[in-house]
Scaffold this active site. Structure first.
Site, PDB file in Angstrom:
ATOM      1  N   GLU A 131       0.862  -1.186   0.000  1.00 17.29           N
ATOM      2  CA  GLU A 131       0.000   0.000   0.000  1.00 17.29           C
ATOM      3  C   GLU A 131       0.891   1.226   0.000  1.00 17.29           C
ATOM      4  OE1 GLU A 131      -2.721  -0.240   3.301  1.00 17.29           O
ATOM      5  OE2 GLU A 131      -3.520  -2.187   2.618  1.00 17.29           O
ATOM      6  N   SER A 136       7.541  -1.450   2.732  1.00 17.16           N
ATOM      7  CA  SER A 136       8.401  -2.387   3.467  1.00 17.16           C
ATOM      8  C   SER A 136       7.698  -2.875   4.733  1.00 17.16           C
ATOM      9  CB  SER A 136       9.724  -1.705   3.846  1.00 17.16           C
ATOM     10  OG  SER A 136      10.392  -1.255   2.690  1.00 17.16           O
ATOM     11  N   ILE A 161       0.749  -2.414  -8.148  1.00 19.63           N
ATOM     12  CA  ILE A 161       0.455  -3.822  -8.375  1.00 19.63           C
ATOM     13  C   ILE A 161       0.766  -4.204  -9.832  1.00 19.63           C
ATOM     14  CG2 ILE A 161      -1.297  -5.633  -8.195  1.00 19.63           C
ATOM     15  CD1 ILE A 161      -0.253  -4.201  -5.503  1.00 19.63           C
ATOM     16  N   GLU A 369       9.356  -6.947  -4.468  1.00 17.97           N
ATOM     17  CA  GLU A 369       9.353  -8.139  -3.605  1.00 17.97           C
ATOM     18  C   GLU A 369      10.286  -7.927  -2.403  1.00 17.97           C
ATOM     19  OE1 GLU A 369       8.758 -11.994  -5.015  1.00 17.97           O
ATOM     20  OE2 GLU A 369       7.798 -11.345  -6.867  1.00 17.97           O
TER      21      GLU A 369
HETATM   22  C1  LIG Z   1       7.271  -1.486 -10.668  1.00 13.00           C
HETATM   23  C2  LIG Z   1       6.824  -2.001  -9.343  1.00 13.00           C
HETATM   24  C3  LIG Z   1       6.071  -3.158  -9.271  1.00 13.00           C
HETATM   25  C4  LIG Z   1       5.602  -3.642  -8.041  1.00 13.00           C
HETATM   26  N1  LIG Z   1       4.800  -4.740  -8.006  1.00 13.00           N
HETATM   27  C5  LIG Z   1       4.187  -5.080  -6.840  1.00 13.00           C
HETATM   28  C6  LIG Z   1       3.190  -6.099  -6.818  1.00 13.00           C
HETATM   29  O1  LIG Z   1       2.889  -6.722  -7.839  1.00 13.00           O
HETATM   30  N2  LIG Z   1       2.584  -6.373  -5.637  1.00 13.00           N
HETATM   31  C7  LIG Z   1       2.894  -5.708  -4.494  1.00 13.00           C
HETATM   32  O2  LIG Z   1       2.295  -6.003  -3.454  1.00 13.00           O
HETATM   33  N3  LIG Z   1       3.844  -4.726  -4.476  1.00 13.00           N
HETATM   34  C8  LIG Z   1       4.490  -4.399  -5.626  1.00 13.00           C
HETATM   35  N4  LIG Z   1       5.424  -3.383  -5.644  1.00 13.00           N
HETATM   36  C9  LIG Z   1       5.741  -2.672  -4.397  1.00 13.00           C
HETATM   37  C10 LIG Z   1       7.142  -2.958  -3.883  1.00 13.00           C
HETATM   38  O3  LIG Z   1       7.236  -4.256  -3.380  1.00 13.00           O
HETATM   39  C11 LIG Z   1       7.483  -1.860  -2.853  1.00 13.00           C
HETATM   40  O4  LIG Z   1       7.648  -0.654  -3.571  1.00 13.00           O
HETATM   41  C12 LIG Z   1       8.710  -2.191  -2.041  1.00 13.00           C
HETATM   42  O5  LIG Z   1       8.478  -3.285  -1.199  1.00 13.00           O
HETATM   43  C13 LIG Z   1       9.202  -1.008  -1.201  1.00 13.00           C
HETATM   44  O6  LIG Z   1       8.156  -0.394  -0.517  1.00 13.00           O
HETATM   45  P1  LIG Z   1       8.051   1.211  -0.602  1.00 13.00           P
HETATM   46  O7  LIG Z   1       8.060   1.574  -2.037  1.00 13.00           O
HETATM   47  O8  LIG Z   1       6.894   1.644   0.205  1.00 13.00           O
HETATM   48  O9  LIG Z   1       9.371   1.743   0.026  1.00 13.00           O
HETATM   49  P2  LIG Z   1       9.641   2.148   1.594  1.00 13.00           P
HETATM   50  O10 LIG Z   1       9.217   1.017   2.456  1.00 13.00           O
HETATM   51  O11 LIG Z   1       9.006   3.494   1.806  1.00 13.00           O
HETATM   52  O12 LIG Z   1      11.194   2.263   1.582  1.00 13.00           O
HETATM   53  C14 LIG Z   1      11.886   3.440   1.204  1.00 13.00           C
HETATM   54  C15 LIG Z   1      13.382   3.190   1.457  1.00 13.00           C
HETATM   55  O13 LIG Z   1      13.592   2.923   2.861  1.00 13.00           O
HETATM   56  C16 LIG Z   1      14.244   1.669   3.012  1.00 13.00           C
HETATM   57  N5  LIG Z   1      13.777   1.002   4.238  1.00 13.00           N
HETATM   58  C17 LIG Z   1      12.492   0.804   4.640  1.00 13.00           C
HETATM   59  N6  LIG Z   1      12.472   0.113   5.784  1.00 13.00           N
HETATM   60  C18 LIG Z   1      13.761  -0.140   6.125  1.00 13.00           C
HETATM   61  C19 LIG Z   1      14.401  -0.829   7.201  1.00 13.00           C
HETATM   62  N7  LIG Z   1      13.702  -1.440   8.161  1.00 13.00           N
HETATM   63  N8  LIG Z   1      15.759  -0.881   7.223  1.00 13.00           N
HETATM   64  C20 LIG Z   1      16.471  -0.283   6.236  1.00 13.00           C
HETATM   65  N9  LIG Z   1      15.926   0.364   5.197  1.00 13.00           N
HETATM   66  C21 LIG Z   1      14.592   0.436   5.142  1.00 13.00           C
HETATM   67  C22 LIG Z   1      13.879   0.886   1.781  1.00 13.00           C
HETATM   68  O14 LIG Z   1      14.803  -0.153   1.516  1.00 13.00           O
HETATM   69  C23 LIG Z   1      13.901   1.972   0.703  1.00 13.00           C
HETATM   70  O15 LIG Z   1      15.228   2.195   0.285  1.00 13.00           O
HETATM   71  C24 LIG Z   1       5.943  -2.939  -6.859  1.00 13.00           C
HETATM   72  C25 LIG Z   1       6.721  -1.775  -6.928  1.00 13.00           C
HETATM   73  C26 LIG Z   1       7.141  -1.301  -8.145  1.00 13.00           C
HETATM   74  C27 LIG Z   1       7.932  -0.021  -8.193  1.00 13.00           C
END
Ligand SMILES: Cc1cc2nc3c(=O)[nH]c(=O)nc-3n(C[C@H](O)[C@H](O)[C@H](O)COP(=O)(O)OP(=O)(O)OC[C@H]3O[C@@H](n4cnc5c(N)ncnc54)[C@H](O)[C@@H]3O)c2cc1C
Length: 387
Positions: A131, A136, A161, A369
């Site tokens: 969402e 993460s 998604i 992922e």
């Molecule tokens: C093209 C694309 C396709 C996708 N497809 C899907 C899909 O099919 N289904 C689905 O459910 N999701 C999907 N995603 C979502 C994707 O899995 C998330 O974008 C990803 O998990 C990161 O979440 P976020 O973007 O909210 O980043 P955030 O969680 O906001 O992270 C931002 C930064 O902070 C870092 N960070 C966060 N927490 C920590 C921690 N505890 N320790 C150290 N660093 C941290 C992260 O590594 C990152 O560098 C997709 C995303 C993209 C861009």
């Protein structure tokens, strides 16, 4: 060398599979890859070719009309497609991601209903965990499903998604017990594209994998029959994370495919291009770059294949290996594609060659992922016995 030392190589059936996918990728997918990227369009030519050959969702068990491909075979399929078109490799990858929760925990009636159309290629399957405010930190998701008689009423949104809009079926995670223990209050459901109250926003404009639409899903009081739940109430997040343990390896396979494609093009170019009166491949500075690229790629491939074997056996250390394979292979792919652009000089920066596309496509493998920071969290947890 002693005969009793283990010699690790692919079995004949995996080698045959690789040849078969490689031929389809070269003849029916590669010719459209640049156009798919330039026009941000779903690769229908690839989809048709993959359905015709059974490679679009080969992981589906034979009992549901699928090929019953093992985890390594599925990785080989994804790797070979990604070598020419990363967007197209998301067809088998997202199909596995979306449907694995059913294969792992779905009721027989749910699986009988949703897996045969996937195997037949009449639908694809997406996976909706993330969402906007819970990427993460998946356990902090806000999407809710509330029981109303025998039905669940789903409200909320999901972000980024993959293959949204293309897929008819979606595995969606939602909080079903808001007062319950964090992480044990989430359930998984199958949502159909045609369910009333379910809408899909316009695709995101992205850096790469432009042929795979990435959209937000919106649920406005969507009524789901009670039997759409996957597994028991409250087990959804564990199921979602268990799914990722297996499917991260397919992203790792995608990464090594992209890297191999970039290395192939770089190798060809440096043996053609002449500067200072000789082929640039004759410069030791170039040779060392090529050697490093190939060395790292081969190390990544071995790790991915071992992780795939762990996935097939559902090994106890799968979490570590899935995260390690995804993290190492995607970092390697990013490095190799950047170096491949460098080896082509100015030509590498233009769209006359696919290297700049491969470099853009490689970036997502470090993010989705679970970002590579999160992969390190997963590895450390297993090392420290915290999971
Ligand atoms: C093209 C694309 C396709 C996708 N497809 C899907 C899909 O099919 N289904 C689905 O459910 N999701 C999907 N995603 C979502 C994707 O899995 C998330 O974008 C990803 O998990 C990161 O979440 P976020 O973007 O909210 O980043 P955030 O969680 O906001 O992270 C931002 C930064 O902070 C870092 N960070 C966060 N927490 C920590 C921690 N505890 N320790 C150290 N660093 C941290 C992260 O590594 C990152 O560098 C997709 C995303 C993209 C861009």
């Amino acid at each position: 060398m002693s005969d009793d030392l283990p010699y690790l190589e692919l079995a004949d059936h995996h080698l045959d599979l690789r040849e078969a996918v490689r031929a389809i990728a070269a003849n029916k997918i590669a010719p459209y890859a640049a156009d798919v990227d330039a026009n941000s369009r779903f690769p229908t030519e690839a989809y048709d070719a993959l359905v015709a050959s059974g490679f679009h969702a080969a992981h589906v068990p034979e009992a549901y009309g699928g090929e019953g491909a093992d985890a390594l075979a599925t990785c080989i399929i994804i790797e070979e497609i990604a070598r020419v078109c990363a967007s197209s490799s998301l067809i088998p990858a997202v199909n596995k991601l979306g449907s694995l929760p059913l294969i792992l925990a779905g009721s027989e009636s749910l699986n009988q209903r949703y897996l045969p159309p996937l195997a037949a290629g009449t639908s694809t399957f997406s996976y909706a965990l993330s969402e906007r405010e819970a990427g993460s930190d998946t356990a902090s998701m806000k999407t809710r499903a509330v029981l109303d008689g025998d039905n669940w009423v789903l409200s909320g949104q999901k972000s980024w998604i993959s293959n949204a809009g293309i897929s008819d079926y979606y595995t969606v995670l939602a909080v079903t017990d808001p007062d319950g223990r964090r992480g044990s209050n989430i359930s998984a459901f199958v949502v159909e594209k045609s369910d009333e109250g379910f809408t899909i926003s316009a695709p995101e404009k992205k850096l790469g994998i432009k042929g795979s639409p990435t959209c937000e899903l919106n649920f406005d009081a969507v009524y789901l029959p009670g039997d759409r739940i996957i597994g028991d109430p409250g087990t959804g997040l564990q199921l979602a994370l268990r799914t990722l343990d297996h499917t991260r390896i397919t992203i790792a396979a995608q990464a090594i495919g992209i890297a191999q494609g970039a290395l192939d093009h770089a190798l060809a170019y440096v043996q053609e291009r002449q500067q200072f009166g000789k082929h640039i491949a004759d410069f030791q500075g170039i040779q060392f770059m090529l050697a490093d690229m190939a060395m790292k790629l081969e190390a990544a491939r071995q790790l991915v294949y071992v992780a795939a074997a762990k996935s097939e056996r559902d090994a106890g250390d799968l979490s570590f290996f899935g995260a390690a394979a995804k993290c190492f292979a995607s970092d390697t792919a990013m490095e190799i594609t950047v170096d491949a652009v460098q080896l082509l000089g100015g030509a590498g920066y233009t769209q006359d060659f696919p290297l700049e596309r491969m470099m853009r496509d490689a970036k997502i493998t470090q993010i989705y992922e679970g970002t590579n920071q999160i992969q390190r969290v997963v590895m450390a947890r297993q090392l420290l016995g915290k999971r």
